[in-house]
Design a protein around this motif. Structure first.
Motif, PDB file in Angstrom:
ATOM      1  N   TYR A  88       0.807  -1.223   0.000  1.00  0.00           N
ATOM      2  CA  TYR A  88       0.000   0.000   0.000  1.00  0.00           C
ATOM      3  C   TYR A  88       0.842   1.276   0.000  1.00  0.00           C
ATOM      4  O   TYR A  88       0.297   2.376   0.053  1.00  0.00           O
ATOM      5  N   ASP A  89       2.158   1.163  -0.062  1.00  0.00           N
ATOM      6  CA  ASP A  89       3.023   2.336  -0.100  1.00  0.00           C
ATOM      7  C   ASP A  89       2.752   3.143  -1.379  1.00  0.00           C
ATOM      8  O   ASP A  89       2.687   2.576  -2.477  1.00  0.00           O
ATOM      9  N   THR A  90       2.609   4.463  -1.261  1.00  0.00           N
ATOM     10  CA  THR A  90       2.244   5.283  -2.415  1.00  0.00           C
ATOM     11  C   THR A  90       3.341   5.338  -3.473  1.00  0.00           C
ATOM     12  O   THR A  90       3.053   5.639  -4.639  1.00  0.00           O
ATOM     13  N   GLU A  91       4.578   5.052  -3.090  1.00  0.00           N
ATOM     14  CA  GLU A  91       5.680   5.099  -4.048  1.00  0.00           C
ATOM     15  C   GLU A  91       6.171   3.703  -4.438  1.00  0.00           C
ATOM     16  O   GLU A  91       7.289   3.527  -4.909  1.00  0.00           O
ATOM     17  N   ARG A  92       5.307   2.708  -4.264  1.00  0.00           N
ATOM     18  CA  ARG A  92       5.715   1.329  -4.542  1.00  0.00           C
ATOM     19  C   ARG A  92       6.033   1.102  -6.019  1.00  0.00           C
ATOM     20  O   ARG A  92       6.906   0.286  -6.345  1.00  0.00           O
ATOM     21  N   VAL A  93       5.343   1.798  -6.910  1.00  0.00           N
ATOM     22  CA  VAL A  93       5.593   1.588  -8.339  1.00  0.00           C
ATOM     23  C   VAL A  93       6.959   2.176  -8.719  1.00  0.00           C
ATOM     24  O   VAL A  93       7.691   1.590  -9.513  1.00  0.00           O
ATOM     25  N   ILE A 153     -12.901  -9.519   3.554  1.00  0.00           N
ATOM     26  CA  ILE A 153     -11.618  -9.220   4.178  1.00  0.00           C
ATOM     27  C   ILE A 153     -11.369  -7.713   4.069  1.00  0.00           C
ATOM     28  O   ILE A 153     -11.919  -7.046   3.212  1.00  0.00           O
ATOM     29  N   GLU A 154     -10.541  -7.200   4.970  1.00  0.00           N
ATOM     30  CA  GLU A 154     -10.150  -5.789   4.927  1.00  0.00           C
ATOM     31  C   GLU A 154      -8.633  -5.691   5.101  1.00  0.00           C
ATOM     32  O   GLU A 154      -8.147  -5.188   6.114  1.00  0.00           O
ATOM     33  N   PRO A 155      -7.877  -6.152   4.115  1.00  0.00           N
ATOM     34  CA  PRO A 155      -6.416  -6.161   4.245  1.00  0.00           C
ATOM     35  C   PRO A 155      -5.807  -4.783   4.004  1.00  0.00           C
ATOM     36  O   PRO A 155      -6.390  -3.935   3.327  1.00  0.00           O
ATOM     37  N   LYS A 156      -4.636  -4.563   4.555  1.00  0.00           N
ATOM     38  CA  LYS A 156      -3.884  -3.344   4.261  1.00  0.00           C
ATOM     39  C   LYS A 156      -3.273  -3.454   2.861  1.00  0.00           C
ATOM     40  O   LYS A 156      -3.334  -2.523   2.076  1.00  0.00           O
ATOM     41  N   CYS A 157      -2.681  -4.611   2.576  1.00  0.00           N
ATOM     42  CA  CYS A 157      -2.128  -4.866   1.247  1.00  0.00           C
ATOM     43  C   CYS A 157      -3.236  -5.380   0.325  1.00  0.00           C
ATOM     44  O   CYS A 157      -4.308  -5.788   0.788  1.00  0.00           O
ATOM     45  N   LYS A 181     -13.139  -5.340   1.169  1.00  0.00           N
ATOM     46  CA  LYS A 181     -13.935  -4.173   1.540  1.00  0.00           C
ATOM     47  C   LYS A 181     -13.107  -2.889   1.469  1.00  0.00           C
ATOM     48  O   LYS A 181     -13.640  -1.817   1.196  1.00  0.00           O
ATOM     49  N   THR A 182     -11.803  -3.006   1.698  1.00  0.00           N
ATOM     50  CA  THR A 182     -10.930  -1.832   1.656  1.00  0.00           C
ATOM     51  C   THR A 182     -10.920  -1.212   0.272  1.00  0.00           C
ATOM     52  O   THR A 182     -10.948   0.011   0.112  1.00  0.00           O
ATOM     53  N   ARG A 183     -10.882  -2.047  -0.774  1.00  0.00           N
ATOM     54  CA  ARG A 183     -10.767  -1.562  -2.159  1.00  0.00           C
ATOM     55  C   ARG A 183     -12.071  -1.698  -2.939  1.00  0.00           C
ATOM     56  O   ARG A 183     -12.115  -1.360  -4.119  1.00  0.00           O
ATOM     57  N   ASN A 184     -13.117  -2.246  -2.282  1.00  0.00           N
ATOM     58  CA  ASN A 184     -14.433  -2.436  -2.919  1.00  0.00           C
ATOM     59  C   ASN A 184     -14.303  -3.220  -4.223  1.00  0.00           C
ATOM     60  O   ASN A 184     -14.809  -2.818  -5.271  1.00  0.00           O
ATOM     61  N   VAL A 185     -13.644  -4.373  -4.135  1.00  0.00           N
ATOM     62  CA  VAL A 185     -13.476  -5.235  -5.305  1.00  0.00           C
ATOM     63  C   VAL A 185     -13.696  -6.688  -4.884  1.00  0.00           C
ATOM     64  O   VAL A 185     -13.364  -7.073  -3.757  1.00  0.00           O
ATOM     65  N   MET A 186     -14.274  -7.481  -5.789  1.00  0.00           N
ATOM     66  CA  MET A 186     -14.544  -8.889  -5.505  1.00  0.00           C
ATOM     67  C   MET A 186     -13.728  -9.798  -6.421  1.00  0.00           C
ATOM     68  O   MET A 186     -13.516  -9.471  -7.596  1.00  0.00           O
ATOM     69  N   ALA A 187     -13.308 -10.915  -5.872  1.00  0.00           N
ATOM     70  CA  ALA A 187     -12.809 -12.016  -6.685  1.00  0.00           C
ATOM     71  C   ALA A 187     -13.948 -13.025  -6.765  1.00  0.00           C
ATOM     72  O   ALA A 187     -14.363 -13.587  -5.753  1.00  0.00           O
ATOM     73  N   VAL A 188     -14.485 -13.239  -7.959  1.00  0.00           N
ATOM     74  CA  VAL A 188     -15.651 -14.115  -8.155  1.00  0.00           C
ATOM     75  C   VAL A 188     -15.205 -15.382  -8.873  1.00  0.00           C
ATOM     76  O   VAL A 188     -14.675 -15.326  -9.986  1.00  0.00           O
TER      77      VAL A 188
END
Length: 263
Positions: A88-93, A153-157, A181-188
């Motif tokens: 989740y670091d903003t400069e990870r890229v 799940i609500e992961p940091k990463c 829930k953190t990123r509002n995305v599902m793996a279906v």
């Protein structure tokens, strides 16, 4: 010459596109004065004497980046690269960009040269992602809702790109959803099929099919009874428990709905 800063979104394909664009810009302009920042809404603290560019996802550029990493540096470096992007670091890229720049020059073994600050930082991000996502392989809890196994799940990463393969192998014949829930995305995952990432919540998907989200899963009660029955009050040690399983990870775990256990 102004510093050129790429702004990308918290999306694997978009970030890989940003890495491709950064290498292309470096080679074209013959400069290392480059920055890459992750911001979903594009709102960042802008600096003077910087030129900003929003990255548009290009699947061909993203795949080209993946192929270059795999073919030139190997699967292990590619695996670490994805874990870096899932932090989740903003400069990870930008960290990944500098990490790959060194590895492309010196070979895949450069990954072990931890005296280099960019290599050290890259491996630190990958390690932290690995540690958190490994825990989620054990703490992700499914509840059945009209034939669909749902977990929140609500992961940091960004855990979903890393853990879904495990659950696809473990439950290949089940329809299941893991909702970040953190990123509002599902793996279906469709039974005997593949995993698809969808923006939104399980309630939206299930409601659209006419199911009632609030359906009670009787196995929840059975699991809670089992968890309580094996507990030994004399060995109750919340401090040790918190060290092994942080409180923030328990919010969606079935066995920790009891208030005494959560405190």
């Amino acid at each position: 010459m102004e510093k050129h800063v790429f702004i990308c979104k918290d999306d694997i394909e978009n970030m890989l596109t940003a890495v491709f664009d950064a290498f292309s810009y470096r080679n074209k302009m013959n400069t290392d004065d480059i920055g890459i920042i992750v911001s979903d809404d594009g709102i960042i603290e802008r600096e003077m004497f910087c030129d900003y560019e929003n990255v548009e996802t290009d699947i061909n550029k993203a795949l080209s980046t993946v192929d270059n990493i795999r073919n030139r540096l190997g699967e292990y470096v590619y695996d670490q690269s994805i874990k870096i992007l899932c932090h989740y670091d903003t400069e990870r890229v930008y960290t990944l960009f500098k990490f790959l720049e060194i590895c492309f020059k010196k070979g895949g073994n450069a990954i072990y040269k931890l005296k280099n600050p960019y290599i050290m930082r890259a491996m630190e991000l990958a390690r932290k992602t690995q540690n958190e996502t490994h825990l989620y392989l054990g703490v992700t809890r499914f509840q059945e809702t009209y034939g669909i196994l749902c977990a929140t799940i609500e992961p940091k990463c960004n855990a979903i790109p890393i853990i879904t393969g495990h659950f696809a192998d473990r439950y290949p014949g089940e329809n299941w959803i893991i909702y970040d829930k953190t990123r509002n995305v599902m793996a279906v995952h469709r039974a005997l099929g593949s995993v698809e990432l969808i923006k939104g919540s399980p309630e939206f998907l299930i409601d659209s099919k006419g199911f009632e989200v609030g359906h009670h899963d009787e196995y929840v009660d059975l699991w809670q009874v089992f968890f309580e029955s094996i507990a030994i009050d004399e060995r109750y040690n919340p401090k040790c428990q918190n060290n092994l399983l942080p409180l923030w990870m328990r919010k969606h775990m079935t066995e920790f709905t009891d208030k005494r256990v959560q405190q």
